[in-house]
Design a protein around this motif. Sequence first.
Motif, PDB file in Angstrom:
ATOM      1  N   LYS A 195       0.835  -1.213   0.000  1.00 29.97           N
ATOM      2  CA  LYS A 195       0.000   0.000   0.000  1.00 29.97           C
ATOM      3  C   LYS A 195       0.864   1.255   0.000  1.00 29.97           C
ATOM      4  O   LYS A 195       0.616   2.207  -0.769  1.00 29.97           O
ATOM      5  CB  LYS A 195      -0.928  -0.025   1.218  1.00 29.97           C
ATOM      6  CG  LYS A 195      -1.863   1.170   1.335  1.00 29.97           C
ATOM      7  CD  LYS A 195      -1.313   2.272   2.221  1.00 29.97           C
ATOM      8  CE  LYS A 195      -1.089   1.819   3.636  1.00 29.97           C
ATOM      9  NZ  LYS A 195      -0.593   2.950   4.482  1.00 29.97           N
ATOM     10  N   ASP A 196       1.887   1.273   0.837  1.00 31.61           N
ATOM     11  CA  ASP A 196       2.762   2.446   0.907  1.00 31.61           C
ATOM     12  C   ASP A 196       3.548   2.642  -0.382  1.00 31.61           C
ATOM     13  O   ASP A 196       3.771   3.770  -0.814  1.00 31.61           O
ATOM     14  CB  ASP A 196       3.718   2.315   2.096  1.00 31.61           C
ATOM     15  CG  ASP A 196       2.978   2.304   3.422  1.00 31.61           C
ATOM     16  OD1 ASP A 196       1.900   2.919   3.485  1.00 31.61           O
ATOM     17  OD2 ASP A 196       3.460   1.667   4.375  1.00 31.61           O
ATOM     18  N   LEU A 197       3.974   1.541  -0.995  1.00 33.01           N
ATOM     19  CA  LEU A 197       4.656   1.639  -2.291  1.00 33.01           C
ATOM     20  C   LEU A 197       3.712   2.235  -3.334  1.00 33.01           C
ATOM     21  O   LEU A 197       4.083   3.126  -4.094  1.00 33.01           O
ATOM     22  CB  LEU A 197       5.143   0.264  -2.739  1.00 33.01           C
ATOM     23  CG  LEU A 197       6.432  -0.258  -2.106  1.00 33.01           C
ATOM     24  CD1 LEU A 197       6.634  -1.730  -2.455  1.00 33.01           C
ATOM     25  CD2 LEU A 197       7.621   0.561  -2.575  1.00 33.01           C
ATOM     26  N   GLY A 198       2.490   1.735  -3.370  1.00 31.97           N
ATOM     27  CA  GLY A 198       1.523   2.257  -4.330  1.00 31.97           C
ATOM     28  C   GLY A 198       1.224   3.721  -4.103  1.00 31.97           C
ATOM     29  O   GLY A 198       1.047   4.487  -5.064  1.00 31.97           O
ATOM     30  N   ASP A 199       1.199   4.134  -2.844  1.00 30.59           N
ATOM     31  CA  ASP A 199       0.894   5.515  -2.498  1.00 30.59           C
ATOM     32  C   ASP A 199       2.038   6.455  -2.829  1.00 30.59           C
ATOM     33  O   ASP A 199       1.843   7.668  -2.908  1.00 30.59           O
ATOM     34  CB  ASP A 199       0.575   5.592  -1.002  1.00 30.59           C
ATOM     35  CG  ASP A 199      -0.045   6.920  -0.615  1.00 30.59           C
ATOM     36  OD1 ASP A 199      -0.598   7.600  -1.504  1.00 30.59           O
ATOM     37  OD2 ASP A 199       0.034   7.289   0.568  1.00 30.59           O
ATOM     38  N   SER A 200       3.237   5.909  -3.013  1.00 31.62           N
ATOM     39  CA  SER A 200       4.415   6.767  -3.117  1.00 31.62           C
ATOM     40  C   SER A 200       5.180   6.643  -4.420  1.00 31.62           C
ATOM     41  O   SER A 200       5.908   7.566  -4.787  1.00 31.62           O
ATOM     42  CB  SER A 200       5.373   6.459  -1.949  1.00 31.62           C
ATOM     43  OG  SER A 200       4.714   6.596  -0.714  1.00 31.62           O
ATOM     44  N   VAL A 201       5.081   5.521  -5.112  1.00 32.04           N
ATOM     45  CA  VAL A 201       5.816   5.348  -6.365  1.00 32.04           C
ATOM     46  C   VAL A 201       5.036   6.048  -7.469  1.00 32.04           C
ATOM     47  O   VAL A 201       4.109   5.488  -8.041  1.00 32.04           O
ATOM     48  CB  VAL A 201       6.019   3.853  -6.689  1.00 32.04           C
ATOM     49  CG1 VAL A 201       6.745   3.696  -8.017  1.00 32.04           C
ATOM     50  CG2 VAL A 201       6.807   3.180  -5.582  1.00 32.04           C
ATOM     51  N   GLY A 202       5.422   7.278  -7.739  1.00 36.71           N
ATOM     52  CA  GLY A 202       4.660   8.092  -8.681  1.00 36.71           C
ATOM     53  C   GLY A 202       5.425   8.492  -9.929  1.00 36.71           C
ATOM     54  O   GLY A 202       5.103   9.502 -10.550  1.00 36.71           O
ATOM     55  N   PHE A 203       6.457   7.691 -10.294  1.00 37.48           N
ATOM     56  CA  PHE A 203       7.218   8.038 -11.496  1.00 37.48           C
ATOM     57  C   PHE A 203       6.314   8.089 -12.722  1.00 37.48           C
ATOM     58  O   PHE A 203       6.384   9.009 -13.530  1.00 37.48           O
ATOM     59  CB  PHE A 203       8.340   7.015 -11.741  1.00 37.48           C
ATOM     60  CG  PHE A 203       9.481   7.148 -10.785  1.00 37.48           C
ATOM     61  CD1 PHE A 203      10.186   8.338 -10.697  1.00 37.48           C
ATOM     62  CD2 PHE A 203       9.859   6.097  -9.971  1.00 37.48           C
ATOM     63  CE1 PHE A 203      11.242   8.471  -9.816  1.00 37.48           C
ATOM     64  CE2 PHE A 203      10.903   6.226  -9.087  1.00 37.48           C
ATOM     65  CZ  PHE A 203      11.606   7.416  -9.009  1.00 37.48           C
ATOM     66  N   LEU A 204       5.462   7.070 -12.852  1.00 39.92           N
ATOM     67  CA  LEU A 204       4.581   7.021 -14.016  1.00 39.92           C
ATOM     68  C   LEU A 204       3.593   8.185 -13.983  1.00 39.92           C
ATOM     69  O   LEU A 204       3.322   8.811 -15.012  1.00 39.92           O
ATOM     70  CB  LEU A 204       3.833   5.686 -14.051  1.00 39.92           C
ATOM     71  CG  LEU A 204       2.946   5.456 -15.279  1.00 39.92           C
ATOM     72  CD1 LEU A 204       3.770   5.543 -16.561  1.00 39.92           C
ATOM     73  CD2 LEU A 204       2.254   4.097 -15.183  1.00 39.92           C
ATOM     74  N   ALA A 205       3.072   8.485 -12.796  1.00 39.94           N
ATOM     75  CA  ALA A 205       2.141   9.614 -12.673  1.00 39.94           C
ATOM     76  C   ALA A 205       2.829  10.920 -13.046  1.00 39.94           C
ATOM     77  O   ALA A 205       2.272  11.747 -13.781  1.00 39.94           O
ATOM     78  CB  ALA A 205       1.588   9.693 -11.251  1.00 39.94           C
ATOM     79  N   GLY A 206       4.057  11.134 -12.547  1.00 38.20           N
ATOM     80  CA  GLY A 206       4.783  12.351 -12.878  1.00 38.20           C
ATOM     81  C   GLY A 206       5.080  12.465 -14.357  1.00 38.20           C
ATOM     82  O   GLY A 206       4.966  13.544 -14.951  1.00 38.20           O
ATOM     83  N   SER A 207       5.432  11.334 -14.986  1.00 36.62           N
ATOM     84  CA  SER A 207       5.732  11.347 -16.421  1.00 36.62           C
ATOM     85  C   SER A 207       4.475  11.595 -17.244  1.00 36.62           C
ATOM     86  O   SER A 207       4.490  12.382 -18.203  1.00 36.62           O
ATOM     87  CB  SER A 207       6.374  10.014 -16.836  1.00 36.62           C
ATOM     88  OG  SER A 207       7.570   9.779 -16.116  1.00 36.62           O
ATOM     89  N   GLY A 266       6.609  17.764 -10.909  1.00 32.38           N
ATOM     90  CA  GLY A 266       5.936  16.473 -10.775  1.00 32.38           C
ATOM     91  C   GLY A 266       6.914  15.336 -10.569  1.00 32.38           C
ATOM     92  O   GLY A 266       6.739  14.491  -9.688  1.00 32.38           O
ATOM     93  N   ALA A 267       7.988  15.299 -11.368  1.00 31.32           N
ATOM     94  CA  ALA A 267       8.985  14.238 -11.241  1.00 31.32           C
ATOM     95  C   ALA A 267       9.747  14.354  -9.919  1.00 31.32           C
ATOM     96  O   ALA A 267      10.005  13.346  -9.243  1.00 31.32           O
ATOM     97  CB  ALA A 267       9.956  14.289 -12.420  1.00 31.32           C
ATOM     98  N   PHE A 321      -3.854  11.544  -8.541  1.00 29.49           N
ATOM     99  CA  PHE A 321      -4.671  12.609  -7.952  1.00 29.49           C
ATOM    100  C   PHE A 321      -3.768  13.677  -7.337  1.00 29.49           C
ATOM    101  O   PHE A 321      -3.961  14.885  -7.567  1.00 29.49           O
ATOM    102  CB  PHE A 321      -5.604  12.043  -6.871  1.00 29.49           C
ATOM    103  CG  PHE A 321      -6.423  10.855  -7.303  1.00 29.49           C
ATOM    104  CD1 PHE A 321      -6.660  10.602  -8.646  1.00 29.49           C
ATOM    105  CD2 PHE A 321      -6.941   9.973  -6.368  1.00 29.49           C
ATOM    106  CE1 PHE A 321      -7.419   9.496  -9.046  1.00 29.49           C
ATOM    107  CE2 PHE A 321      -7.693   8.879  -6.752  1.00 29.49           C
ATOM    108  CZ  PHE A 321      -7.922   8.637  -8.097  1.00 29.49           C
ATOM    109  N   ASN A 322      -2.778  13.234  -6.556  1.00 27.97           N
ATOM    110  CA  ASN A 322      -1.861  14.162  -5.898  1.00 27.97           C
ATOM    111  C   ASN A 322      -1.085  15.007  -6.889  1.00 27.97           C
ATOM    112  O   ASN A 322      -0.995  16.229  -6.762  1.00 27.97           O
ATOM    113  CB  ASN A 322      -0.877  13.371  -5.024  1.00 27.97           C
ATOM    114  CG  ASN A 322      -1.369  13.183  -3.610  1.00 27.97           C
ATOM    115  OD1 ASN A 322      -1.727  14.139  -2.939  1.00 27.97           O
ATOM    116  ND2 ASN A 322      -1.390  11.962  -3.149  1.00 27.97           N
ATOM    117  N   THR A 323      -0.500  14.341  -7.879  1.00 30.58           N
ATOM    118  CA  THR A 323       0.364  15.045  -8.825  1.00 30.58           C
ATOM    119  C   THR A 323      -0.428  16.069  -9.627  1.00 30.58           C
ATOM    120  O   THR A 323       0.002  17.218  -9.779  1.00 30.58           O
ATOM    121  CB  THR A 323       1.048  14.047  -9.768  1.00 30.58           C
ATOM    122  OG1 THR A 323       1.767  13.079  -9.003  1.00 30.58           O
ATOM    123  CG2 THR A 323       2.022  14.766 -10.692  1.00 30.58           C
ATOM    124  N   ALA A 324      -1.572  15.675 -10.147  1.00 28.22           N
ATOM    125  CA  ALA A 324      -2.380  16.590 -10.958  1.00 28.22           C
ATOM    126  C   ALA A 324      -2.831  17.789 -10.130  1.00 28.22           C
ATOM    127  O   ALA A 324      -2.780  18.941 -10.604  1.00 28.22           O
ATOM    128  CB  ALA A 324      -3.590  15.854 -11.525  1.00 28.22           C
TER     129      ALA A 324
END
Length: 593
Positions: free
Chosen positions: A61-73, A489-490, A128-131
Amino acid sequence: MVVSFKERLGLFVNNRWLVFVAAMWIQSCAGIGYLFGSISPTIKTSLNYNQRQIARLGVAKDLGDSVGFLAGSLCEILPLWGALLVGAVQNFVGYGWVWLIITGRVPVLPLWAMCILIFIGTNGETYFNTAALVSCVQNFPKSRGPVVGILKGFAGLGGAILTQIYAVIHSPDHASLVFMVAVGPAMVILAFMFIVRPVGGHKQIRSTDGLCFSFIYSICLILAAYLMGVMLVEDLIDLSHTVITIFTLILFVLLIVPVAIPVVLSFCEEPRVPAEDPLLPTEPEKQEPGKSANDNHEIIFSEVEDEKPREVDMLPASERQKRIAQLQAKLAQAAAEGAVRVKRRRGPHRGEDFTLTQALIKADFWLIFFSLLLGSGSGLTVIDNLGQMSQSLGYDNTHVFVSMISIWNFLGRIGGGYFSEKIVRDYAYPRPVAMAVAQVIMAIGHFIFAMGWPGDMYVGTLLVGLGYGAHWAIVPAAASELFGLKKFGALYNFLTLANPAGSLVFSGIIASSIYDTEAEKQAQEHHHGPQVARSLLSTVLSLDEPLKCDGSICFFLTSMIMSGLCVIAVLLSMILVYRTRVVYANLYGKSRT
C-alpha cells in the motif's frame, strides 16, 4: 462595463480558485491509504492472514501511495484530465478486485498477487496528488505553502471523511468499506477531472487573495473540529441512522462552501485587470541590450563567495543585494582585465529549474529525502500499525484512532503550510526550519507511545499525526523553491519514495518483527511447562494463525527506535537550513524591505 452571463461563466470556469476548490475535493479522495487501518482487519479475518502478511500488504500500500514516477511522467505528456482518468481506473480495478476476493465472488489469490492489487489500487492516489499539486502550484506560485498545505491536508482528512460516509451506509458487512473505497474516488474524479488544470493563475492575483485564503483556512479548521466532534459523539452515544445522516449532510455542506469564492469573484465582482505573479519568486534581473537571460546567467565568478565578507549575509536584504552587486561589478572589471578567472556554470543554481537528474546530484536534495524518510517513515509506521497498537493497549474501537490520526494529519498539513509560509515571508528563514520543528514534535509523540502512560494513544496520535502531516506540506513547497517548478511532478514523486522506503524498513521489518517476538514470548508464558509451550507454539505457527500481543511492551522498543530516528531527522533538517539560509534570504528577503 456590462459583462454578459456567458462571459462571466467563462471567467468562472477559468478561475484559479475554482481549480483550487475542485483540487481540494479530489484530494479528499486521495487519502484512501489512510483507511488501511480500517480495511486490514477485514482482509485479515476473511483471508486468515497473520500480522506479517498484513504488514506486507501495508508495505505494498505504501509503495503504491508513493511510487509516482509514471504519474509524474504522464502528467507531463498527457493532459491532466487524462492522468486523473488513469488514476481513477487503477483505483477502481485494484480495490474492486480486492472486494470481489474478500466477498468470495472470485477465487482467492496468493499473497503476492494481493500485494499487487493493493499496490495498483493505492497507486491511483499518485495521479490525484500530482495533478492537483502541479496545477495549483502553477496557479498560485507565490502562495505555495498555503496551497500545498491545504491540498495535502484534504488528502490526510480523506480517511475521516470516507469513514463518516461509511457510517451512513450502515452496512453490517465490513467488506462494503472496501467497495466504497473502490467506487467513491472514481466517481469524484470523473466529475471534476476537466476542471483541475493550469489556467494562467499567476496572472489572476487580486488584493482579496489573502482574505480568500483566510476564509478557506477557517473552513478547514471548522471541518476538522466538526469531524472530531462527530466522531466522539458517535463513539460515545448510540445514535440513530437519521442523526448520522444529518451529520453527514452537514459535512457535505462544509465541503461545498469554499466554492463560494470563485462564484463571488466571477459573478458578483466587476472584472478588472489583475496583477501578475512571477512564476519564480525572484525578480527578473536587468539584462544588457542584445544579451539573453541565459547568457546573462551563464558565467559566474568563482571568487564571489571568497571575496564577500561574512557580515554581508547579516545585512538587510536590500543592502545585501547592493553590496553583492558592487562586488560582482568589481570582479567583472577584474575579469575583463584578466586579473581573475571565470568559470562557466554547470547546471542550474538553487531556486532555478532543475531536472530530476540534475537534482539527484545535489546534496540538498538528498538531505530533504533522508530527512523525509526518517520523519514520515516513522509516522507511517504508527499509521499502519495503529489498529494493533490500540488493541494491544485494550482499546476495542480502532476506528476512533484511525479517524483521529486522519484529523491531526489534516491539521498538521494545514498548520505546516501556514507556519512554514510565515517564517519564509516574515523572517526569510529557510522553510526546512518548520520541518525540524515537526520532527521534534514527532520524537516526543513516539516517546509517549513507548511509555504506555494512561491516555497515551490520544496524546501520541495527536503529536505524531500533526508532525507527520506537516512534512507533506513543507517538503513539496521547499522542493519547488530550491529546484523549480518545471519538473516539479517528477521531483515530488521521487521524494515520495521516502514513504515506502521508511515503511518497508520501519514497519515491514522492525515493528512487525518486534511485535511477533513479544507475542511469541507471551504465548509461551501463558502455558505451563517449556515442552508444552513449544508444542502449543508450533501448533499455532503451523496453523498460520495470528499471534496476539498485549500491553505496552508490544511497541515499546519500536517506538523508542522511531523517536531516535526523528532526532536524527532533526539534525539533517538543520544541516539543510544552514546550507540554504542565503538562498531563502535572496528569494524572500526583498519582500521584507
